[in-house]
Write an enzyme that holds these catalytic residues in place. Structure first.
Site, PDB file in Angstrom:
ATOM      1  N   ARG A  40       0.794  -1.224   0.000  1.00 40.44           N
ATOM      2  CA  ARG A  40       0.000   0.000   0.000  1.00 40.44           C
ATOM      3  C   ARG A  40       0.832   1.283   0.000  1.00 40.44           C
ATOM      4  NH1 ARG A  40      -4.221   0.737   4.769  1.00 40.44           N
ATOM      5  NH2 ARG A  40      -4.735  -1.380   4.100  1.00 40.44           N
ATOM      6  N   HIS A  86      -8.669  -3.117  -7.377  1.00 36.05           N
ATOM      7  CA  HIS A  86      -8.356  -2.372  -6.144  1.00 36.05           C
ATOM      8  C   HIS A  86      -9.631  -2.140  -5.315  1.00 36.05           C
ATOM      9  CE1 HIS A  86      -5.373  -0.017  -3.920  1.00 36.05           C
ATOM     10  NE2 HIS A  86      -6.306   0.907  -3.721  1.00 36.05           N
ATOM     11  N   TYR A 130     -18.011  14.336 -13.354  1.00 43.43           N
ATOM     12  CA  TYR A 130     -17.893  15.499 -14.228  1.00 43.43           C
ATOM     13  C   TYR A 130     -16.587  15.531 -15.016  1.00 43.43           C
ATOM     14  CZ  TYR A 130     -21.726  17.271 -11.338  1.00 43.43           C
ATOM     15  OH  TYR A 130     -22.911  17.419 -10.678  1.00 43.43           O
TER      16      TYR A 130
END
Length: 896
Positions: A40, A86, A130
């Site tokens: 990670r 993921h 967006y």
């Protein structure tokens, strides 16, 4: 405690094993921490990515979201990556995607974006529904060849798909974009660097595997931040590059403007990395309100996308700009320090890495990728060649193949018949196809293999035509060439390293850009070379051994035939003997008349005004009192091994002896100097030149003769050798006056000769025929009582200026193109008018450059004549001497 550790049975089917809670927690926590560290928070040293970055880029690549395709909604990319690779929530994936698209966060962005992705002011990006994204070409270079078995794959979280464990990057991504992360018990904070510098470092490592971290700092100089700024001090940076831990101080860039009202304002145009513009503006305002900083009237953030960063700090009338700037550095983030901690995963374990480790790990990984890619391409090429071999065999036995297929009931039966028939009749291709091939390179099958027979049955009928056979044969030959190239690549480590260097150079050419962050050295860490501005200077050495350097711009250009200007104040019996141009960072080689060589950096030569005497050479280098400097060579790359092993020093003496020695023999400076040539009694060293080993050498003597021969006629010898004959000098009063070395392919060069009474001319090099060394030579100037003996010879171009120095100290600078060309047998034209009893002492050349007085005036020691013809100057000057007229001899070219 021991009793508690004994296993207890509670029933026949259940068994409870009691364990030590301390050991259990320790084991569990170590497992958890390693999971966080490796899976990670820390990047892999090979591709420079954490798993989330790698998964986002791989997911976009699998989605076909490439740089040459339309943008896709960020939400689609995030959903795809989350569902396949993921499963940690959409927020973390979108944050990663956003950061990889921000130009103020990444030195080279990895994601090409459309929409609001946040600002440097700290404004957040728009929601993922967006915004739109696609892979940047820079990221595609990191994914290139991933389909060619270049890296290992592992199952994803639910074993339904496979994902790469590392990307086969062509770019040293960890150095270029850096990384930061907090794991369990450790953290990483790696700074971005310039791509071109990182690649130069990789190539330097490939060329020399023994290179040290300190030597690599010459290439990877310092971090290079996307937001620019100035790196203030290099000690912490050097520490980080050499050890993996350090500290870098970054300052914003600013300049001071004066408004029409007369008040000053500080304009900040760049801020340190990861500093918000609005936050910095607010902080300055707060310090003003708190009266921590006084003298500021107003502060405003005028930054915009078109003009970039612009924070304007208006000062009060009594505000001192430099004082306020220093206060801003002290109290605000206009000066910020970053702790560098280069921790990355190397071979499955976290490691602190210096710059050499980072580069060596990347190059080692790149070598592995190239080997795996080559094996994959070789395997595919051999499979394709195998199929084409089957096609060619089938076309050579076309009627039998068709008959076998028509006579078979099923495809399986047809395949078996083809294989059996071909092996029984031993179908082979003609040996002319394999004449140049060894069994190691390619061996054809006996008959048809299972794969070939199956491919023949699937062959389209159009490929049975004669033209198609030629195409198949051509394709087969190309495949064989490719197989040969790939096998050579696998067999040679040097070829693979050359390929890696070539691919790195292509990346630099495609994506490299100039450094954005400037480096500012502190006074206590500055090298001498860094303090000295690199500029051209004129070096003058007098007859009695006084040396100085002067800015080249002090020598104002005049027309040919001018009166000149006083160039050096010398004793009555002294005059300037050597005059030439060099850069302040160059190394000077001094050769004395007794054949010794000494070294001196140009910046170590004392600076003096044009009229000053200079300083005795004996005070700078350890020359004996009975010896003097006769020749000087300017060497720009004395530390470059390739350069010193490909260049030579050619020496000549007054008696015509010439000698050639490798420059490498003179590349190790010694305080007491070294022997350059053994001088026989009655002779002395005259000239030294640096050559590339393929020049042509010309020697000229006082009586007006010159010889031209190829440099290859003089074989290289060691420093202690005597040399060989260059030109024949008959008369005891005659001697060699100069030597030039001319590039035989340089057609712009002409030979300039000057006599002691100021006559000179230019002649084409080709007018001097090439002969063997040791001959008498040919006439180079008509020597008369009027011209005086020959004193100098130079190789010049029309873009250069000539500097003439007289024994009286007078110096004239004139354009070479103002001196017309003339034949060998002429006496030339008057270049400078001399006072009675004066003679020319030395000539030198300088690159042409216009020199203008700052106030437009001329000093008292100069006579303005640049705008008048040479003859007018002579008539108007009070010191005109009737003996110095310019009446031409028969055959002399008109040039006045």
């Amino acid at each position: 405690m021991e009793e508690n550790l004994q296993p207890q049975e509670t029933s026949d089917n259940d068994r409870i094993i009691q364990v030590n809670i301390e050991e259990q927690m320790k084991t569990a926590y170590i497992d958890y921490s390693m999971s966080v560290i490796v899976g990670r928070a820390l990047p892999d040293v090979r591709d420079g990515f954490k798993p989330v970055h790698r998964r986002v880029l791989f997911g976009m690549n699998e989605l076909g979201n490439n740089s040459n395709k339309p943008y896709k909604k960020s939400a689609r990319v995030v959903g795809d990556v989350m569902g396949k690779y993921h499963p940690h929530g959409d927020a973390s994936i979108y944050d990663t995607l956003v950061r990889m698209a921000q130009q103020f966060s990444m030195r080279h962005v990895l994601v090409d974006s459309q929409g609001n992705f946040g600002t440097q002011d700290g404004d957040p990006p728009a929601a993922m529904r967006y915004t739109e994204v696609r892979l940047h070409r820079f990221a595609e270079a990191m994914l290139e060849d991933i389909e060619k078995d270049t890296v290992d794959f592992q199952p994803n979280f639910d074993d339904s798909l496979e994902e790469p464990t590392v990307l086969p990057t062509r770019i040293p991504q960890l150095l270029v974009n850096g990384s930061s992360g907090i794991a369990v018990g450790m953290a990483t904070n790696m700074m971005p660097h310039n791509l071109g510098e990182a690649i130069d470092g990789c190539i330097a490592y490939i060329d020399n595997k023994e290179i040290t971290a300190e030597e690599l700092i010459q290439y990877v100089k310092a971090p290079d931040f996307p937001t620019g700024g100035t790196i203030y001090g290099m000690e912490g940076v050097r520490q980080a590059l050499m050890t993996g831990r350090g500290r870098v101080v970054v300052r914003g860039k600013y300049h001071i403007e004066t408004k029409q009202s007369g008040r000053e304002q500080i304009v900040i145009t760049e801020v340190p990395y990861q500093v918000g513009l609005d936050a910095l503006t607010d902080k300055i305002g707060q310090l003003v309100n708190d009266k921590t900083i006084e003298g500021i009237a107003h502060v405003n953030n005028e930054s915009n996308k078109r003009e970039g960063t612009r924070i304007v700090v208006d000062l009060k009338r009594d505000g001192v700009a430099n004082v306020i700037v220093n206060q801003l550095f002290k109290f605000t983030e206009l000066q910020t320090s970053f702790g560098i901690n280069n921790v990355a995963i190397s071979k499955g374990r976290p490691r602190i890495l210096n710059v050499r480790d980072l580069i060596s790990e990347f190059v080692e990984f790149r070598m592995e990728v190239v080997i795996r890619r080559t094996k994959f391409e070789l395997r595919k090429a051999e499979e394709k060649a195998h199929i084409l071999e089957g096609y060619l065999k089938a076309l050579d036995h076309l009627d039998e193949v068709i008959a076998l297929i028509r006579g078979s009931r099923t495809p399986e039966e047809a395949k078996e018949s083809l294989m059996t028939k071909s092996r029984e009749e031993k179908w082979y291709l003609g040996q002319e196809l394999f004449a140049d091939l060894t069994s190691e390179l390619y061996t054809q099958e006996e008959g048809l293999s299972d794969l070939q027979a199956k491919a023949i049955l699937e062959l389209r009928l159009q490929r049975l035509t004669g033209m198609e056979r030629d195409k198949i044969l051509e394709e087969f030959n190309e495949l064989i060439k490719n197989i040969k190239r790939l096998k050579e690549l696998l067999a040679s480590e040097d070829l693979r390293y050359d390929l890696i260097k070539k691919e790195l150079a292509e990346v630099k050419e495609k994506f490299g850009n100039p450094r954005r962050s400037e480096i500012q050295y502190l006074a206590d860490e500055m090298r001498i070379e860094d303090l000295i501005e690199q500029e051209d200077v004129v070096i003058t050495i007098s007859h009695l051994g006084y040396i100085k350097r002067t800015s080249a711009t002090e020598y104002r250009q005049q027309r040919r035939g001018g009166r000149g200007a006083i160039g050096s104040k010398t004793r009555q019996e002294d005059y300037v003997e050597h005059l030439f141009v060099a850069s302040t960072h160059d190394t000077m080689l001094f050769f004395t008349e007794k054949g010794r060589c000494y070294w001196l950096k140009v910046y170590e030569i004392p600076e003096g005004e044009k009229q000053s005497k200079g300083r005795a050479i004996q005070n700078l280098i350890q020359i004996p009192s009975d010896d003097k400097v006769r020749a000087i060579i300017d060497v720009k790359k004395i530390d470059d091994k390739d350069f010193v092993n490909s260049h030579y020093i050619v020496l000549c003496t007054k008696k015509g002896i010439i000698k050639k020695t490798l420059l490498e023999d003179f590349s190790r400076p010694r305080a007491n100097g070294v022997n350059a040539i053994n001088i026989v009694e009655g002779d002395e060293l005259l000239e030294a030149r640096m050559t590339n080993g393929e020049d042509e050498i010309m020697l000229a003597i006082k009586s007006g003769r010159a010889i031209r021969f190829e440099e290859s006629k003089v074989r290289p010898t060691g420093r202690g050798a005597i040399g060989v004959g260059g030109i024949e000098v008959d008369d005891e009063t005659d001697e060699v006056i100069g030597m030039i070395c001319v590039d035989k392919d340089d057609k712009e060069k002409t030979v300039l000769v000057v006599s002691e009474k100021g006559f000179g001319k230019r002649t084409a090099v080709d007018e001097y025929r090439i002969t063997n060394r040791g001959g008498k030579g040919v006439k180079t100037i008509s020597v008369t009582e009027k011209t005086g003996k020959l004193v100098g010879i130079l190789d010049v171009t029309e873009k250069e200026d000539l500097i003439i120095t007289c024994k009286s100290g007078i110096t004239l600078r004139t354009a070479v193109n103002s001196i017309k060309a003339a034949g060998r047998a002429t006496q030339g034209v008057k270049l400078i008018r001399l006072d009675e009893g004066d003679e020319i002492a030395a000539i030198s050349k300088i690159n042409e450059q216009e020199v203008i007085e700052e106030d437009g005036s001329i000093s008292e020691e100069k006579v303005e004549n640049a705008d008048q013809p040479a003859t007018d100057v002579e008539n108007n000057n009070e010191s005109t001497n009737d003996n110095n007229d310019t009446t031409q001899e028969p055959g002399e070219q008109e040039n006045q």
